[in-house]
Design an enzyme around this catalytic site. Sequence first.
Site, short mmCIF file in Angstrom:
data_model
loop_
_atom_site.label_atom_id
_atom_site.label_comp_id
_atom_site.label_asym_id
_atom_site.label_seq_id
_atom_site.Cartn_x
_atom_site.Cartn_y
_atom_site.Cartn_z
N CYS A 105 0.83 -1.20 0.00
CA CYS A 105 0.00 0.00 0.00
C CYS A 105 0.87 1.26 0.00
O CYS A 105 1.82 1.38 -0.76
CB CYS A 105 -0.96 -0.05 1.19
N GLY A 106 0.59 2.21 0.86
CA GLY A 106 1.29 3.49 0.89
C GLY A 106 2.77 3.38 1.15
O GLY A 106 3.54 4.28 0.78
#
Length: 206
Positions: A105-106
Amino acid sequence: MTGSSRTVHLAVYDTFADWETGHTTAHLARNGYTVRTVGLTREPVTTMGGLRVQPDLSLDELRAQGSALLILTGADAWDTGDALAPFARAARDFLDAGVPVAAICGATAGLAREGLLDGRAHTSAVSFYLAATGYAGGSRYVDADAVTDGGAAGGGGLITAGPTEPVAFAREVFALLGVYGPEKLDAWYRLFHDSDASAYEVLQGE
Protein backbone atom coordinates in the site's frame (compact mmCIF):
# COMPACT_ATOMS: atom_id res chain seq x y z
CA MET A 1 19.95 -12.35 3.56
CA THR A 2 20.23 -13.54 7.15
CA GLY A 3 18.74 -16.95 6.57
CA SER A 4 19.24 -18.18 10.13
CA SER A 5 17.21 -15.41 11.77
CA ARG A 6 13.70 -16.20 12.99
CA THR A 7 12.76 -12.63 13.92
CA VAL A 8 10.60 -10.48 11.67
CA HIS A 9 10.20 -6.75 12.30
CA LEU A 10 6.85 -5.05 11.66
CA ALA A 11 6.86 -1.26 11.46
CA VAL A 12 3.98 0.35 13.36
CA TYR A 13 2.82 3.96 13.29
CA ASP A 14 -0.43 5.86 13.75
CA THR A 15 -3.12 4.82 11.22
CA PHE A 16 -1.11 1.86 9.98
CA ALA A 17 -3.41 -0.42 8.02
CA ASP A 18 -3.62 -3.36 10.39
CA TRP A 19 -5.49 -5.69 8.00
CA GLU A 20 -2.75 -5.55 5.38
CA THR A 21 -0.32 -7.75 7.29
CA GLY A 22 -2.66 -9.84 9.42
CA HIS A 23 -2.22 -13.00 7.33
CA THR A 24 1.52 -12.45 7.08
CA THR A 25 2.32 -11.99 10.74
CA ALA A 26 -0.18 -14.57 12.04
CA HIS A 27 1.14 -17.38 9.88
CA LEU A 28 4.78 -16.42 10.42
CA ALA A 29 4.15 -16.61 14.17
CA ARG A 30 2.46 -20.00 13.76
CA ASN A 31 5.51 -21.25 11.88
CA GLY A 32 8.19 -20.43 14.41
CA TYR A 33 8.94 -16.77 13.73
CA THR A 34 8.95 -14.04 16.35
CA VAL A 35 7.27 -10.83 15.24
CA ARG A 36 8.60 -7.67 16.88
CA THR A 37 6.98 -4.28 16.35
CA VAL A 38 9.05 -1.18 15.62
CA GLY A 39 7.83 2.39 16.12
CA LEU A 40 9.44 5.75 15.58
CA THR A 41 9.64 5.71 19.36
CA ARG A 42 8.40 3.27 21.98
CA GLU A 43 5.28 5.36 22.51
CA PRO A 44 2.00 3.55 21.72
CA VAL A 45 0.44 3.99 18.29
CA THR A 46 -3.13 3.55 17.10
CA THR A 47 -3.89 1.52 13.99
CA MET A 48 -6.41 2.46 11.32
CA GLY A 49 -8.72 -0.07 12.95
CA GLY A 50 -8.44 1.70 16.31
CA LEU A 51 -6.17 -0.85 17.99
CA ARG A 52 -3.52 0.43 20.37
CA VAL A 53 -0.07 -1.06 19.82
CA GLN A 54 2.94 -0.71 22.12
CA PRO A 55 6.11 -0.99 19.97
CA ASP A 56 8.69 -3.51 21.12
CA LEU A 57 11.51 -1.21 20.08
CA SER A 58 12.13 2.20 18.56
CA LEU A 59 13.45 2.75 15.06
CA ASP A 60 16.86 3.86 16.31
CA GLU A 61 17.21 0.48 18.03
CA LEU A 62 16.45 -1.48 14.85
CA ARG A 63 19.31 -3.32 13.16
CA ALA A 64 19.20 -5.40 10.00
CA GLN A 65 21.55 -7.93 11.53
CA GLY A 66 19.52 -10.54 13.35
CA SER A 67 16.37 -9.83 11.34
CA ALA A 68 14.79 -12.01 8.69
CA LEU A 69 12.54 -9.31 7.23
CA LEU A 70 11.26 -5.75 7.66
CA ILE A 71 7.54 -5.26 6.92
CA LEU A 72 6.09 -1.83 6.10
CA THR A 73 2.33 -1.29 5.91
CA GLY A 74 0.22 1.47 4.49
CA ALA A 75 -0.78 4.50 6.58
CA ASP A 76 -2.21 7.94 5.95
CA ALA A 77 1.12 9.55 6.85
CA TRP A 78 2.92 8.06 3.84
CA ASP A 79 0.99 10.52 1.65
CA THR A 80 0.76 13.57 3.90
CA GLY A 81 4.37 14.45 4.66
CA ASP A 82 7.77 13.04 5.56
CA ALA A 83 6.99 11.70 9.03
CA LEU A 84 7.51 8.09 7.93
CA ALA A 85 10.54 8.72 5.72
CA PRO A 86 12.84 7.30 8.45
CA PHE A 87 11.23 3.89 7.87
CA ALA A 88 12.04 4.10 4.16
CA ARG A 89 15.64 4.90 5.08
CA ALA A 90 15.63 1.87 7.37
CA ALA A 91 14.42 -0.20 4.42
CA ARG A 92 17.46 0.99 2.47
CA ASP A 93 19.72 -0.14 5.31
CA PHE A 94 18.06 -3.58 5.32
CA LEU A 95 18.35 -4.02 1.57
CA ASP A 96 21.97 -2.88 1.59
CA ALA A 97 22.66 -5.44 4.32
CA GLY A 98 21.10 -8.22 2.26
CA VAL A 99 17.98 -8.48 4.43
CA PRO A 100 14.62 -8.43 2.61
CA VAL A 101 11.89 -5.82 2.92
CA ALA A 102 8.17 -6.23 2.26
CA ALA A 103 6.05 -3.12 1.60
CA ILE A 104 2.35 -2.86 0.91
CA CYS A 105 0.00 0.00 0.00
CA GLY A 106 1.29 3.49 0.89
CA ALA A 107 4.63 2.12 2.04
CA THR A 108 5.45 1.47 -1.62
CA ALA A 109 5.25 5.23 -2.23
CA GLY A 110 7.63 5.79 0.66
CA LEU A 111 10.11 3.41 -0.92
CA ALA A 112 9.64 5.12 -4.28
CA ARG A 113 10.51 8.50 -2.78
CA GLU A 114 13.61 6.94 -1.23
CA GLY A 115 14.69 5.71 -4.68
CA LEU A 116 14.43 2.05 -3.73
CA LEU A 117 12.10 1.13 -6.61
CA ASP A 118 14.05 2.79 -9.39
CA GLY A 119 16.01 -0.35 -10.24
CA ARG A 120 13.74 -3.07 -8.89
CA ALA A 121 10.63 -4.79 -10.23
CA HIS A 122 7.68 -3.67 -8.11
CA THR A 123 3.97 -3.02 -7.90
CA SER A 124 1.55 -0.90 -5.88
CA ALA A 125 -2.09 0.16 -5.96
CA VAL A 126 -1.79 1.59 -9.49
CA SER A 127 1.13 2.84 -11.54
CA PHE A 128 0.10 6.51 -11.49
CA TYR A 129 0.04 6.48 -7.68
CA LEU A 130 3.78 5.85 -7.67
CA ALA A 131 4.33 8.11 -10.68
CA ALA A 132 3.03 11.00 -8.58
CA THR A 133 6.06 10.62 -6.30
CA GLY A 134 8.34 11.66 -9.16
CA TYR A 135 10.37 8.48 -8.93
CA ALA A 136 12.43 7.10 -11.80
CA GLY A 137 11.24 3.50 -11.66
CA GLY A 138 8.13 3.60 -13.81
CA SER A 139 9.59 1.22 -16.37
CA ARG A 140 10.00 -1.42 -13.66
CA TYR A 141 6.35 -1.28 -12.56
CA VAL A 142 4.53 -4.63 -12.87
CA ASP A 143 0.74 -4.81 -13.01
CA ALA A 144 0.36 -7.76 -10.62
CA ASP A 145 -1.18 -8.54 -7.23
CA ALA A 146 2.25 -8.74 -5.57
CA VAL A 147 5.82 -8.74 -6.87
CA THR A 148 9.10 -10.07 -5.49
CA ASP A 149 12.35 -8.67 -6.82
CA GLY A 150 15.17 -10.98 -5.78
CA GLY A 151 17.66 -8.15 -5.52
CA ALA A 152 21.08 -7.71 -7.06
CA ALA A 153 24.08 -9.65 -5.81
CA GLY A 154 24.51 -8.92 -2.14
CA GLY A 155 21.19 -7.07 -1.87
CA GLY A 156 18.06 -8.14 -0.05
CA GLY A 157 14.89 -9.11 -1.87
CA LEU A 158 12.00 -6.66 -2.05
CA ILE A 159 8.29 -7.54 -1.96
CA THR A 160 5.64 -5.02 -2.94
CA ALA A 161 1.84 -5.21 -3.13
CA GLY A 162 -1.20 -3.00 -3.42
CA PRO A 163 -3.69 -2.35 -0.60
CA THR A 164 -6.24 -4.92 -1.81
CA GLU A 165 -3.79 -7.83 -1.85
CA PRO A 166 -2.95 -8.85 1.74
CA VAL A 167 -3.17 -12.57 0.88
CA ALA A 168 -0.89 -12.29 -2.15
CA PHE A 169 1.47 -10.17 -0.05
CA ALA A 170 1.64 -12.94 2.55
CA ARG A 171 2.19 -15.54 -0.17
CA GLU A 172 5.26 -13.68 -1.44
CA VAL A 173 6.66 -13.36 2.09
CA PHE A 174 6.21 -17.07 2.75
CA ALA A 175 7.87 -17.94 -0.54
CA LEU A 176 10.83 -15.64 0.06
CA LEU A 177 11.42 -16.93 3.59
CA GLY A 178 10.76 -20.56 2.68
CA VAL A 179 7.93 -20.91 5.21
CA TYR A 180 6.05 -23.37 2.96
CA GLY A 181 7.17 -25.54 0.07
CA PRO A 182 5.58 -24.94 -3.35
CA GLU A 183 2.64 -27.36 -2.89
CA LYS A 184 1.68 -26.05 0.55
CA LEU A 185 2.19 -22.46 -0.52
CA ASP A 186 -0.22 -22.94 -3.41
CA ALA A 187 -2.70 -24.64 -1.08
CA TRP A 188 -2.39 -21.85 1.48
CA TYR A 189 -3.14 -19.25 -1.18
CA ARG A 190 -6.10 -21.18 -2.57
CA LEU A 191 -7.54 -21.58 0.91
CA PHE A 192 -7.25 -17.98 2.05
CA HIS A 193 -7.68 -16.21 -1.27
CA ASP A 194 -10.16 -18.46 -3.05
CA SER A 195 -11.86 -20.19 -0.09
CA ASP A 196 -10.95 -23.52 -1.67
CA ALA A 197 -11.76 -26.00 1.10
CA SER A 198 -9.91 -28.80 -0.67
CA ALA A 199 -6.66 -26.97 -0.02
CA TYR A 200 -7.04 -27.50 3.72
CA GLU A 201 -6.14 -31.16 3.47
CA VAL A 202 -2.92 -30.31 1.65
CA LEU A 203 -1.96 -27.87 4.39
CA GLN A 204 -2.61 -30.46 7.07
CA GLY A 205 -0.54 -33.12 5.32
CA GLU A 206 3.01 -33.96 6.32
